[in-house]
Design a protein around this motif. Sequence first.
Motif, PDB file in Angstrom:
ATOM      1  N   ASP A 274       3.457   0.449   3.237  1.00  0.00           N
ATOM      2  CA  ASP A 274       3.105  -0.451   4.345  1.00  0.00           C
ATOM      3  C   ASP A 274       1.817  -0.069   5.064  1.00  0.00           C
ATOM      4  OD1 ASP A 274       5.102  -2.320   4.083  1.00  0.00           O
ATOM      5  OD2 ASP A 274       6.432  -1.422   5.568  1.00  0.00           O
ATOM      6  N   ASN A 275       0.821   0.417   4.314  1.00  0.00           N
ATOM      7  CA  ASN A 275      -0.486   0.689   4.904  1.00  0.00           C
ATOM      8  C   ASN A 275      -0.457   1.806   5.948  1.00  0.00           C
ATOM      9  OD1 ASN A 275      -3.288  -0.358   4.724  1.00  0.00           O
ATOM     10  ND2 ASN A 275      -3.044  -0.771   6.900  1.00  0.00           N
TER      11      ASN A 275
ATOM     12  N   THR B 132       1.358   2.766  -0.790  1.00  0.00           N
ATOM     13  CA  THR B 132       0.866   1.392  -0.821  1.00  0.00           C
ATOM     14  C   THR B 132      -0.076   1.188   0.359  1.00  0.00           C
ATOM     15  OG1 THR B 132       2.442   0.119   0.560  1.00  0.00           O
ATOM     16  CG2 THR B 132       3.183   0.767  -1.643  1.00  0.00           C
TER      17      THR B 132
ATOM     18  N   ARG C 288      -3.322  -1.703   1.939  1.00  0.00           N
ATOM     19  CA  ARG C 288      -4.003  -2.989   1.812  1.00  0.00           C
ATOM     20  C   ARG C 288      -5.145  -2.893   0.801  1.00  0.00           C
ATOM     21  NH1 ARG C 288      -3.784  -3.854   8.223  1.00  0.00           N
ATOM     22  NH2 ARG C 288      -2.048  -5.327   8.314  1.00  0.00           N
ATOM     23  N   ASP C 289      -5.549  -4.024   0.273  1.00  0.00           N
ATOM     24  CA  ASP C 289      -6.638  -4.063  -0.694  1.00  0.00           C
ATOM     25  C   ASP C 289      -7.960  -3.947   0.056  1.00  0.00           C
ATOM     26  OD1 ASP C 289      -8.390  -4.417  -2.752  1.00  0.00           O
ATOM     27  OD2 ASP C 289      -7.639  -6.377  -3.376  1.00  0.00           O
TER      28      ASP C 289
ATOM     29  N   TYR D  65       3.504  -6.538  -2.582  1.00  0.00           N
ATOM     30  CA  TYR D  65       2.563  -7.315  -1.779  1.00  0.00           C
ATOM     31  C   TYR D  65       1.272  -6.566  -1.468  1.00  0.00           C
ATOM     32  CZ  TYR D  65       3.658  -4.755   2.520  1.00  0.00           C
ATOM     33  OH  TYR D  65       3.796  -3.774   3.474  1.00  0.00           O
ATOM     34  N   GLN D  66       1.215  -5.271  -1.784  1.00  0.00           N
ATOM     35  CA  GLN D  66       0.005  -4.473  -1.612  1.00  0.00           C
ATOM     36  C   GLN D  66      -0.271  -3.712  -2.911  1.00  0.00           C
ATOM     37  OE1 GLN D  66       0.914  -1.874   1.698  1.00  0.00           O
ATOM     38  NE2 GLN D  66       0.127  -3.333   3.216  1.00  0.00           N
TER      39      GLN D  66
END
Length: 263
Positions: free
Chosen positions: A124-125, A156, A158-159, A253-254
Amino acid sequence: MTDSSASSASSASSVRDFYDSLAPDYHRIFGDWDASMARQAAVLGAFLGPGPLRVLDCACGIGTQAIGLALAGHRVVGSDLSPVAATRAAAEAAARGARLPTAAADMRRLPFVSSVFDVVVCADNSLAHLLTAADVAAALTGMRRVLRDGGLLLLTLRDYDEIRRTRPGAAPPQVSEGSDGRVITFQLWHWHEDGERYDQEYFQLRPGSGDDWAVRVRRTTSWALTRARLTEFVAAAGFTDVRWHEPAAVGFYQPVLTARAAG
């Protein structure tokens, strides 16, 4: 205390306050929190393989990844900078029939003995809240210390390669429905001059009286680490076989980073 350590302590306090405040409402980020827990556990569990494994979620928050992995049969321990979030994670796990011991702990100073876990998860970043190279290195070195040789690191993030290229000013809004009505969540991002760090204004809108909305704003800062830079940090902390897995390929999702603790 040096200037750098004082700055790190101040940053940690700010992040802890942010998540202490957000913990009661964090599930409202998701349209269906339980469904999201199940989906994420299925994807992350595929990286873990058969268990039960000893898993540390070192940024467990309210348990979004940790609870699902515990329900899948792994022996999960959760830690988080926010004591409010960690306490809620344990309670939410118990309410779903899972055991999740938790601790309030800074990921840069993990309070666990060496080589005790098979897997460390940091999702979750969460790593992006560490704003200096020294802090990121301290966290990753600590994760390596508590992992057995050959153990799995699973991050994980964010991109940020794409995000730093486009430098968006906001994240898409999210809507959830609950017993207290509809809640809308969105973020505004304010980029620093260095082009790497950004301040987040995190808005939650709830129905108020009549046609009005009640607005809650929380603020924090993140470091948009590129994949190449994070790969360097992970390798320097004592990991090998560093790999990135794309959301489209694995269904998360990431982007997901995996690595193995070097022997």
